[in-house]
Design a protein around this motif. Structure first.
Motif, PDB file in Angstrom:
ATOM      1  N   SER A 110       4.774 -14.289  12.155  1.00 36.29           N
ATOM      2  CA  SER A 110       5.814 -13.710  11.298  1.00 36.29           C
ATOM      3  C   SER A 110       6.284 -14.731  10.261  1.00 36.29           C
ATOM      4  O   SER A 110       6.395 -14.418   9.063  1.00 36.29           O
ATOM      5  N   PHE A 114      -0.938  -7.807  11.207  1.00 40.66           N
ATOM      6  CA  PHE A 114      -0.158  -8.584  10.250  1.00 40.66           C
ATOM      7  C   PHE A 114      -0.729  -8.514   8.828  1.00 40.66           C
ATOM      8  O   PHE A 114      -0.245  -9.211   7.941  1.00 40.66           O
ATOM      9  N   ARG A 158       3.521 -15.532   7.630  1.00 36.71           N
ATOM     10  CA  ARG A 158       3.455 -14.508   6.574  1.00 36.71           C
ATOM     11  C   ARG A 158       4.639 -14.626   5.621  1.00 36.71           C
ATOM     12  O   ARG A 158       4.482 -14.512   4.404  1.00 36.71           O
ATOM     13  N   GLU A 159       5.813 -14.881   6.174  1.00 38.12           N
ATOM     14  CA  GLU A 159       7.009 -15.010   5.344  1.00 38.12           C
ATOM     15  C   GLU A 159       6.879 -16.150   4.337  1.00 38.12           C
ATOM     16  O   GLU A 159       7.323 -16.051   3.189  1.00 38.12           O
ATOM     17  N   TYR A 199       4.120 -14.375  18.177  1.00 44.53           N
ATOM     18  CA  TYR A 199       4.604 -13.405  17.187  1.00 44.53           C
ATOM     19  C   TYR A 199       5.480 -14.098  16.140  1.00 44.53           C
ATOM     20  O   TYR A 199       5.378 -13.826  14.944  1.00 44.53           O
TER      21      TYR A 199
END
Length: 291
Positions: free
Chosen positions: A214, A246, A217-218, A210
């Protein structure tokens, strides 16, 4: 050419040539992809874009649409993770420089691997591996594996990895690669889309996985390989759901390296589910089309 919907395009956006650790040259790979019915192709050599112009020219000469590609080695949570870049400018200076720096530690690592193998009676492994290397900057475990099969230490490259080249085995030496932030940044700033390659291969806990997605994507990452040569049917389902969770584009690629070693040939994968948004839709203006 219309690159949608997902379910009807035989795109293969992950494979390797002799410019990194594959056994076929870019031109032969293009011919194999075209012969196998691939409709959109990308060559994604490890940490290298040196074969891109050759691959594109060969593909277009065969009437095969082409996307530029590479596969960048990243260290995340103590694991090596691969990030595929698609549709970028292969001559982008920051990308080319970043990849060169990522390749930089391979020779020293390879010599350490050879020393570890010598301690268990396998001598000359560094020189032997070099015989299989198209680009000495990209010497890797795969090249050592081919040499160990040649000298009869193991039956095939899969056995070599199990006995000698994974963590805790005599020829394993870790290497610190690029950061996730840098790899995604090089791709995005060169005009491409960053994709997490074969996520089912990584030995992450649920929390670590995860965190990977995360942060990806950031930093600007936008895609994930859902259908790939090392994924099971269960992985297809899992990472299709993760792509939706996502809001990631879905990619598809065989990860083909060699006719003699790869389980999945170019163009032989199941299609993406029609419920997913394929990565090539976001890259339609970056696809090189035959004239």
């Amino acid at each position: 050419m219309n690159f949608s919907p997902a379910g009807v395009l035989n795109a293969d956006l992950h494979c390797h040539s002799s410019v990194s650790d594959g056994t076929l040259c870019p031109e032969d790979l293009a011919a194999r992809a075209q012969a196998n019915g691939v409709q959109l192709w990308a060559l994604t050599d490890h940490d290298e874009v040196g074969g891109q112009h050759r691959a594109r020219a060969a593909a277009l000469s065969l009437g095969l649409p082409y996307l530029t590609g590479t596969e960048i080695s990243v260290t995340f949570a103590g694991e090596t993770v691969h990030i595929v870049g698609l549709g970028f400018d292969p001559d982008d200076a920051a990308l080319v420089d970043g990849l060169a720096r990522t390749r930089g530690g391979r020779e020293a690592r390879a010599r350490e691997m050879a020393e570890g193998l010598a301690r268990v009676g396998i001598r000359g492994a560094y020189e032997g591996a070099l015989k299989y290397v198209g680009n000495p900057e990209l010497i890797s475990r795969t090249h050592f594996a081919r040499f160990l099969v040649e000298v009869g230490a193991c039956r095939d490259t899969q056995e070599v990895f199990r006995k000698y080249l994974t963590e805790g085995k005599p020829g394993y030496v870790p290497h610190r690669w690029a950061s996730l932030r840098d790899a995604v940044g090089w791709i995005v700033n060169a005009g491409g889309v960053a994709v997490v390659a074969h996520p089912g291969r990584y030995k992450f806990t649920a929390n670590e996985e995860y965190a990977l997605f995360s942060e990806f994507r950031e930093f600007g990452g936008r895609g994930v390989e859902v259908v790939t040569g090392s994924h099971t049917q269960q992985d297809y389902v899992k990472y299709a759901a993760l792509a939706q969770e996502f809001d990631l584009l879905a990619s598809r690629g065989s990860d083909f390296h060699s006719p003699d070693e790869s389980h999945t040939d170019l163009g032989a994968l199941p299609y993406l589910s029609g419920t997913l948004r394929p990565v090539w839709e976001a890259l339609a203006d970056r696809v090189h089309l035959p004239s």
